[in-house]
Structures are given as C-alpha cells and as structure tokens.
Scaffold this active site. Structure first.
Site, PDB file in Angstrom:
ATOM      1  N   ASP A  76       0.863  -1.171   0.000  1.00  7.54           N
ATOM      2  CA  ASP A  76       0.000   0.000   0.000  1.00  7.54           C
ATOM      3  C   ASP A  76       0.912   1.237   0.000  1.00  7.54           C
ATOM      4  O   ASP A  76       2.052   1.169   0.460  1.00  7.54           O
ATOM      5  CB  ASP A  76      -0.893  -0.029   1.240  1.00  7.54           C
ATOM      6  CG  ASP A  76      -1.808   1.174   1.296  1.00  7.54           C
ATOM      7  OD1 ASP A  76      -2.427   1.509   0.274  1.00  7.54           O
ATOM      8  OD2 ASP A  76      -1.889   1.785   2.379  1.00  7.54           O
ATOM      9  N   ASP A  82      -0.017   4.974   0.766  1.00  3.94           N
ATOM     10  CA  ASP A  82      -0.196   5.993   1.815  1.00  3.94           C
ATOM     11  C   ASP A  82      -0.289   5.323   3.179  1.00  3.94           C
ATOM     12  O   ASP A  82      -1.169   4.494   3.420  1.00  3.94           O
ATOM     13  CB  ASP A  82      -1.463   6.803   1.535  1.00  3.94           C
ATOM     14  CG  ASP A  82      -1.430   7.458   0.151  1.00  3.94           C
ATOM     15  OD1 ASP A  82      -0.350   7.896  -0.269  1.00  3.94           O
ATOM     16  OD2 ASP A  82      -2.477   7.509  -0.516  1.00  3.94           O
TER      17      ASP A  82
HETATM   18 MG   LIG Z   1      -2.932   3.212   3.457  1.00  7.95          MG
END
Ligand SMILES: [Mg+2]
Ligand SMILES: [Zn+2]
Length: 208
Positions: free
Chosen positions: A8, A10
């Site tokens: 992932d 962010d």
């Molecule tokens: Mg995230």
C-alpha cells in the site's frame, strides 16, 4: 513464477497526509528505502497497490497520480531505495463525484482486483507473495488474492474503516502485525528458508 510484495502507498511507504494531490507533499517514511532494498535483494518484486479516491473526487487526474508515483519513486531512489516494479491504483468510488469513475469496481480494495491484475502481468505466485498495508481493507484484499498479509502501524490502522461497497469481512486478520515496513521485511525474510528456497532448489535440480 515470480514472488512479490504488494505495498500500500499511503501510510506504508509515505506519510498518509489524506488526499495527497501535490507531489511536494510526499514524505517518505523513515527506513523505507532500506527496507525496500532488502526485500528486492531477496528476490521479491515490489508492487504498489493503492486506492486513489482523489481521482473519483475530481481532485487529481490519473495523469497526476502517475506523476505523484514517479516523484515518490524518485525520492526513494535518491535515498538509496530500489527501482519499484509496478504501480497499480484504483481511481473509482461507488459515490464518485465524477460520473466516469462512479462504479462498484473489482479493483478498489478490499477487493483483490489490483493484485490479480498485477499477478497476471508479472507472472506472480500469489501464495508465496505478501501484502503489506496499514488498513484492514489492504489486509482483506491481500488475503482474498491468496497472499500472506502484514499490518503495519505507520498509517491509518486506528482510523475507522473506509467506506466500502460491501460489508467488511470481520473474520480476516493479518498474519502478522508490526510497527513498520522494516519490521515486516524481517518477518517475511525469516520465513523464506522454509518457503521459496525450496522452490529454488526444485527448479535448479532439473536444470543441470
Ligand atoms: Mg494506506
Ligand atoms: Zn477500481
């Protein structure tokens, strides 16, 4: 076949600043370039998989997402990080501001569509691959794709679940929870002698 770490973006690689729209706001988290290098040197492809609701909201174009990802990779490489092998993102949302993106797609996590597409394009063995995320939606997507999963605590792990098109599967738990990607990499690499080394040995036997 190849093995990958699905990352992932962010809250795992960079600070989750909420609705990142300006490349100037990218802040690479501590220890990330080295952790990525360790994983890459161990033979994993590094593939970023990200929900980018900012596109559905009309705040950022898809082209700008590519530009933000390119800037992130530039910052990572400047700091000694490796080349990343792929970027996949979902621009959709069931309640998107822009009608073109208003669909209940298969690629928005917790659905596994981004991971499955990456697996086809990179010839990945999903059962020997890992997903690292900061939200349970990342973990559910990874588990549905057949990966082992690691929840890191550098992002939105405490935030309420994000809006999804279907109820979250509460039975899914991460295989491992730890502070950050560096700790995740240690756990993943400690598993390897039992896993992929065997695959390597197997493939080597027929060759000579
Ligand atoms: Mg995230
Ligand atoms: Zn999508």
């Amino acid at each position: 076949m190849n093995v990958a770490i699905f990352l992932d973006r962010d809250g795992v690689l960079i600070e989750d600043v909420h609705l990142l729209a300006d490349p100037g706001d990218i802040r690479v988290l501590e220890g990330i370039p080295q952790a990525l290098r360790t994983l890459k040197e161990a033979g994993f492809k590094l593939i970023v998989v990200s929900n980018q609701t900012v596109v559905a909201r009309g705040l950022v174009t898809e082209q700008e997402v590519y530009a933000i990802n390119a800037e992130m990779e530039h910052l990572l490489e400047q700091a000694g990080g490796p080349h990343l092998d792929g970027f996949y993102f979902c621009p959709h949302h069931p309640n998107a501001t822009l009608p073109a993106y208003r669909i209940a797609c298969e690629c928005r996590k917790p659905r596994p569509g981004l991971l499955l597409r990456a697996a086809r394009e990179h010839n990945l063995n999903l059962g020997a691959s890992f997903t690292v995320g900061d939200r349970i939606t990342d973990i559910i997507a990874g588990a549905r794709a057949g990966c082992r999963t690691v929840l890191v605590q550098t992002g939105k792990q405490q935030a309420p679940p994000i809006e999804t098109v279907e109820p979250l599967d509460r039975s899914v738990q991460p295989d491992y929870t730890c502070a950050n990607l560096s700790e995740a990499a240690k756990w993943i690499l400690a598993l390897r002698p039992f896993d992929t080394a065997q695959g390597r040995r197997g493939s080597g036997q027929g060759a000579r």
